[in-house]
Scaffold this motif. Structure first.
Motif, PDB file in Angstrom:
ATOM      1  N   TYR A  74      -2.693 -20.852 -10.706  1.00 10.94           N
ATOM      2  CA  TYR A  74      -3.765 -20.077 -10.102  1.00 10.94           C
ATOM      3  C   TYR A  74      -3.841 -18.676 -10.704  1.00 10.94           C
ATOM      4  CZ  TYR A  74      -3.937 -23.795  -6.662  1.00 10.94           C
ATOM      5  OH  TYR A  74      -4.061 -25.023  -6.059  1.00 10.94           O
ATOM      6  N   LEU A  75      -5.038 -18.138 -10.719  1.00 13.12           N
ATOM      7  CA  LEU A  75      -5.242 -16.764 -11.161  1.00 13.12           C
ATOM      8  C   LEU A  75      -5.045 -15.822  -9.979  1.00 13.12           C
ATOM      9  CD1 LEU A  75      -8.399 -17.147 -13.424  1.00 13.12           C
ATOM     10  CD2 LEU A  75      -5.989 -17.209 -14.070  1.00 13.12           C
ATOM     11  N   PHE A  76      -4.448 -14.672 -10.267  1.00 12.11           N
ATOM     12  CA  PHE A  76      -4.164 -13.691  -9.227  1.00 12.11           C
ATOM     13  C   PHE A  76      -4.808 -12.349  -9.572  1.00 12.11           C
ATOM     14  CE2 PHE A  76      -0.871 -16.811  -8.628  1.00 12.11           C
ATOM     15  CZ  PHE A  76      -0.614 -16.809  -7.260  1.00 12.11           C
ATOM     16  N   VAL A  77      -5.058 -11.556  -8.554  1.00  6.98           N
ATOM     17  CA  VAL A  77      -5.498 -10.173  -8.737  1.00  6.98           C
ATOM     18  C   VAL A  77      -4.500  -9.278  -8.022  1.00  6.98           C
ATOM     19  CG1 VAL A  77      -7.941 -10.639  -9.036  1.00  6.98           C
ATOM     20  CG2 VAL A  77      -7.021 -10.384  -6.734  1.00  6.98           C
ATOM     21  N   SER A  78      -4.351  -8.057  -8.524  1.00  2.00           N
ATOM     22  CA  SER A  78      -3.373  -7.121  -7.957  1.00  2.00           C
ATOM     23  C   SER A  78      -4.055  -5.920  -7.331  1.00  2.00           C
ATOM     24  CB  SER A  78      -2.405  -6.645  -9.051  1.00  2.00           C
ATOM     25  OG  SER A  78      -1.679  -7.733  -9.584  1.00  2.00           O
ATOM     26  N   TYR A  79      -3.433  -5.408  -6.278  1.00  2.00           N
ATOM     27  CA  TYR A  79      -3.895  -4.205  -5.594  1.00  2.00           C
ATOM     28  C   TYR A  79      -2.726  -3.254  -5.424  1.00  2.00           C
ATOM     29  CZ  TYR A  79      -8.383  -6.258  -4.166  1.00  2.00           C
ATOM     30  OH  TYR A  79      -9.641  -6.811  -4.156  1.00  2.00           O
ATOM     31  N   GLU A  80      -3.029  -1.961  -5.455  1.00  2.00           N
ATOM     32  CA  GLU A  80      -2.027  -0.938  -5.160  1.00  2.00           C
ATOM     33  C   GLU A  80      -2.364  -0.275  -3.826  1.00  2.00           C
ATOM     34  OE1 GLU A  80      -0.373   0.494  -9.524  1.00  2.00           O
ATOM     35  OE2 GLU A  80      -1.831   1.747  -8.469  1.00  2.00           O
ATOM     36  N   LEU A  81      -1.369  -0.183  -2.977  1.00  2.00           N
ATOM     37  CA  LEU A  81      -1.518   0.472  -1.682  1.00  2.00           C
ATOM     38  C   LEU A  81      -0.702   1.754  -1.708  1.00  2.00           C
ATOM     39  CD1 LEU A  81      -2.219  -2.581  -1.145  1.00  2.00           C
ATOM     40  CD2 LEU A  81      -1.312  -2.225   1.169  1.00  2.00           C
ATOM     41  N   THR A  82      -1.346   2.874  -1.428  1.00  2.00           N
ATOM     42  CA  THR A  82      -0.682   4.174  -1.399  1.00  2.00           C
ATOM     43  C   THR A  82      -0.778   4.743   0.010  1.00  2.00           C
ATOM     44  OG1 THR A  82      -1.374   4.529  -3.703  1.00  2.00           O
ATOM     45  CG2 THR A  82      -0.549   6.442  -2.485  1.00  2.00           C
ATOM     46  N   PHE A  83       0.352   5.188   0.562  1.00  2.00           N
ATOM     47  CA  PHE A  83       0.361   5.644   1.949  1.00  2.00           C
ATOM     48  C   PHE A  83       1.563   6.547   2.191  1.00  2.00           C
ATOM     49  CE2 PHE A  83       2.300   1.508   1.385  1.00  2.00           C
ATOM     50  CZ  PHE A  83       3.556   1.642   1.968  1.00  2.00           C
ATOM     51  N   GLY A  84       1.533   7.273   3.285  1.00  2.00           N
ATOM     52  CA  GLY A  84       2.637   8.146   3.657  1.00  2.00           C
ATOM     53  C   GLY A  84       3.794   7.346   4.243  1.00  2.00           C
ATOM     54  N   TYR A  85       4.978   7.898   4.119  1.00  2.00           N
ATOM     55  CA  TYR A  85       6.186   7.195   4.559  1.00  2.00           C
ATOM     56  C   TYR A  85       6.148   6.853   6.046  1.00  2.00           C
ATOM     57  CZ  TYR A  85      11.160   6.071   4.918  1.00  2.00           C
ATOM     58  OH  TYR A  85      12.355   5.423   5.142  1.00  2.00           O
ATOM     59  N   ASP A  86       5.501   7.694   6.833  1.00  2.00           N
ATOM     60  CA  ASP A  86       5.465   7.482   8.281  1.00  2.00           C
ATOM     61  C   ASP A  86       4.648   6.247   8.675  1.00  2.00           C
ATOM     62  OD1 ASP A  86       3.324   8.972   7.255  1.00  2.00           O
ATOM     63  OD2 ASP A  86       2.793   9.754   9.233  1.00  2.00           O
ATOM     64  N   HIS A  87       3.860   5.713   7.755  1.00  2.00           N
ATOM     65  CA  HIS A  87       3.066   4.510   8.037  1.00  2.00           C
ATOM     66  C   HIS A  87       3.718   3.242   7.470  1.00  2.00           C
ATOM     67  CE1 HIS A  87      -0.383   6.666   9.658  1.00  2.00           C
ATOM     68  NE2 HIS A  87      -0.294   7.524   8.648  1.00  2.00           N
ATOM     69  N   MET A  88       4.895   3.380   6.885  1.00  2.00           N
ATOM     70  CA  MET A  88       5.499   2.264   6.172  1.00  2.00           C
ATOM     71  C   MET A  88       5.713   1.036   7.061  1.00  2.00           C
ATOM     72  SD  MET A  88       9.110   2.022   4.074  1.00  2.00           S
ATOM     73  CE  MET A  88      10.083   2.185   5.580  1.00  2.00           C
ATOM     74  N   GLY A  89       6.264   1.220   8.254  1.00  2.00           N
ATOM     75  CA  GLY A  89       6.570   0.084   9.112  1.00  2.00           C
ATOM     76  C   GLY A  89       5.347  -0.744   9.444  1.00  2.00           C
ATOM     77  N   HIS A  90       4.270  -0.072   9.825  1.00  2.00           N
ATOM     78  CA  HIS A  90       3.033  -0.768  10.195  1.00  2.00           C
ATOM     79  C   HIS A  90       2.437  -1.506   8.996  1.00  2.00           C
ATOM     80  CE1 HIS A  90      -0.736  -1.737  12.031  1.00  2.00           C
ATOM     81  NE2 HIS A  90      -1.427  -0.885  11.271  1.00  2.00           N
ATOM     82  N   ILE A  91       2.441  -0.848   7.840  1.00  2.00           N
ATOM     83  CA  ILE A  91       1.840  -1.449   6.643  1.00  2.00           C
ATOM     84  C   ILE A  91       2.675  -2.625   6.150  1.00  2.00           C
ATOM     85  CG2 ILE A  91       1.312  -1.031   4.212  1.00  2.00           C
ATOM     86  CD1 ILE A  91       0.447   1.823   5.098  1.00  2.00           C
ATOM     87  N   MET A  92       3.993  -2.485   6.136  1.00  2.00           N
ATOM     88  CA  MET A  92       4.836  -3.582   5.667  1.00  2.00           C
ATOM     89  C   MET A  92       4.727  -4.788   6.597  1.00  2.00           C
ATOM     90  SD  MET A  92       5.872  -2.512   2.838  1.00  2.00           S
ATOM     91  CE  MET A  92       6.948  -3.889   2.435  1.00  2.00           C
ATOM     92  N   ASN A  93       4.506  -4.550   7.872  1.00  2.00           N
ATOM     93  CA  ASN A  93       4.297  -5.658   8.810  1.00  2.00           C
ATOM     94  C   ASN A  93       3.010  -6.403   8.475  1.00  2.00           C
ATOM     95  OD1 ASN A  93       5.003  -7.133  11.329  1.00  2.00           O
ATOM     96  ND2 ASN A  93       3.102  -6.225  12.063  1.00  2.00           N
ATOM     97  N   ALA A  94       1.967  -5.645   8.127  1.00  2.00           N
ATOM     98  CA  ALA A  94       0.684  -6.264   7.767  1.00  2.00           C
ATOM     99  C   ALA A  94       0.805  -7.072   6.479  1.00  2.00           C
ATOM    100  CB  ALA A  94      -0.394  -5.191   7.616  1.00  2.00           C
ATOM    101  N   LEU A  95       1.721  -6.671   5.615  1.00  2.00           N
ATOM    102  CA  LEU A  95       1.880  -7.345   4.323  1.00  2.00           C
ATOM    103  C   LEU A  95       2.723  -8.618   4.413  1.00  2.00           C
ATOM    104  CD1 LEU A  95       2.343  -4.303   1.907  1.00  2.00           C
ATOM    105  CD2 LEU A  95       0.281  -5.642   2.357  1.00  2.00           C
ATOM    106  N   LYS A  96       3.103  -9.009   5.625  1.00  2.00           N
ATOM    107  CA  LYS A  96       3.802 -10.282   5.815  1.00  2.00           C
ATOM    108  C   LYS A  96       2.849 -11.474   5.767  1.00  2.00           C
ATOM    109  CE  LYS A  96       7.590  -8.357   8.574  1.00  2.00           C
ATOM    110  NZ  LYS A  96       8.256  -8.333   9.916  1.00  2.00           N
ATOM    111  N   ASP A  97       1.573 -11.193   5.579  1.00  2.00           N
ATOM    112  CA  ASP A  97       0.564 -12.245   5.425  1.00  2.00           C
ATOM    113  C   ASP A  97       1.039 -13.248   4.365  1.00  2.00           C
ATOM    114  OD1 ASP A  97      -1.771 -13.666   4.386  1.00  2.00           O
ATOM    115  OD2 ASP A  97      -2.997 -12.227   5.483  1.00  2.00           O
ATOM    116  N   PRO A  98       1.035 -14.552   4.659  1.00  2.00           N
ATOM    117  CA  PRO A  98       1.539 -15.551   3.697  1.00  2.00           C
ATOM    118  C   PRO A  98       0.747 -15.620   2.401  1.00  2.00           C
ATOM    119  CG  PRO A  98       0.440 -16.613   5.548  1.00  2.00           C
ATOM    120  CD  PRO A  98       0.603 -15.181   5.918  1.00  2.00           C
ATOM    121  N   ASP A  99      -0.473 -15.091   2.392  1.00  2.00           N
ATOM    122  CA  ASP A  99      -1.282 -15.112   1.172  1.00  2.00           C
ATOM    123  C   ASP A  99      -1.111 -13.856   0.337  1.00  2.00           C
ATOM    124  OD1 ASP A  99      -2.558 -17.649   1.425  1.00  2.00           O
ATOM    125  OD2 ASP A  99      -3.795 -16.826   3.024  1.00  2.00           O
ATOM    126  N   ILE A 100      -0.190 -12.983   0.744  1.00  2.00           N
ATOM    127  CA  ILE A 100       0.074 -11.745   0.015  1.00  2.00           C
ATOM    128  C   ILE A 100       1.486 -11.781  -0.552  1.00  2.00           C
ATOM    129  CG2 ILE A 100       0.415  -9.247   0.218  1.00  2.00           C
ATOM    130  CD1 ILE A 100      -1.743  -9.210   2.359  1.00  2.00           C
TER     131      ILE A 100
END
Length: 217
Positions: free
Chosen positions: A134-160
């Motif tokens: 399969y072909l893939f595309v990449s994204y970069e996510l930039t955020f402050g350290y204080d948001h890390m927990g919430h963002i990393m939880n969202a990135l548990k999506d099985p398609d990511i």
């Protein structure tokens, strides 16, 4: 029509064809960049130092412009072209086939050579395991350290798939998703980050605490 996947071989495979004393040994390799050819060729020259010809063809990518066929001293069009023809016949890309010839003392003529290189290549591909990638595309996510927990939880999506992460005052996470579900996955990611339903999010929705940028290339 946009292509989301392609077919190639899972691992190296070999094939053989004999005609009037000449032996044609075909080696098929998965191949992602042109420079891989040098390593394949060097290895085979070490294994078969007395072979007369080392002919090859390869195809890369999906647009049909990155390919090469080489006759290595055989009459023009009698080796590289029939090898490449088998790559096309099997519908493959990101592949290289090298066919080594040991000359048996009897000339085969143009038609005989074309047939021999074709059959040797076909034998290797018949012995190969064809897989879909399969072909893939990449994204970069930039955020402050204080948001890390919430963002990393969202990135548990099985398609990511997370392919790189740097956690400092300004954090950077690189993800990849299948091209075929890109829009859905990014849409779902934004909804999760914003604690909204999918219906409340559009393609233009931004996340003020997390910059999401698609990488080029």
């Amino acid at each position: 029509m946009l292509t989301h996947s392609y077919q190639t071989i899972a691992s190296p495979a070999e094939g053989e064809y004999k005609e009037k004393g000449s032996k044609f040994l075909a080696y098929a390799y998965p191949m992602d960049v042109e420079s891989d050819l040098d390593g394949f060729m060097a290895s085979l020259r070490d294994i078969h130092p007395k072979a007369r010809h080392y002919c090859y063809a390869y195809k890369l990518g999906l647009d049909g412009t990155r390919f090469r066929a080489n006759d290595d001293g055989e009459p023009s069009g009698t080796a590289g072209k029939p090898i490449y023809g088998q790559i096309l016949s099997f519908g493959l890309t990101n592949i290289c086939i090298i066919v080594i010839r040991y000359f048996g003392g009897t000339k085969l003529g143009a038609s005989g050579l074309i047939h021999a290189y074709k059959e040797a290549s076909k034998a290797a591909l018949d012995n190969a395991a064809v897989i879909e990638k399969y072909l893939f595309v990449s994204y970069e996510l930039t955020f402050g350290y204080d948001h890390m927990g919430h963002i990393m939880n969202a990135l548990k999506d099985p398609d990511i798939e997370i392919i790189n992460k740097v956690f400092e005052n300004d954090c950077l996470v690189t993800i990849q998703v299948r091209l075929s579900v890109e829009n859905l996955v990014i849409h779902r990611l934004k909804a999760h980050l914003l604690n909204k339903s999918l219906e409340e999010v559009t393609a233009d929705t931004t996340v003020d605490f997390c910059e999401i940028v698609k990488k080029k290339g």
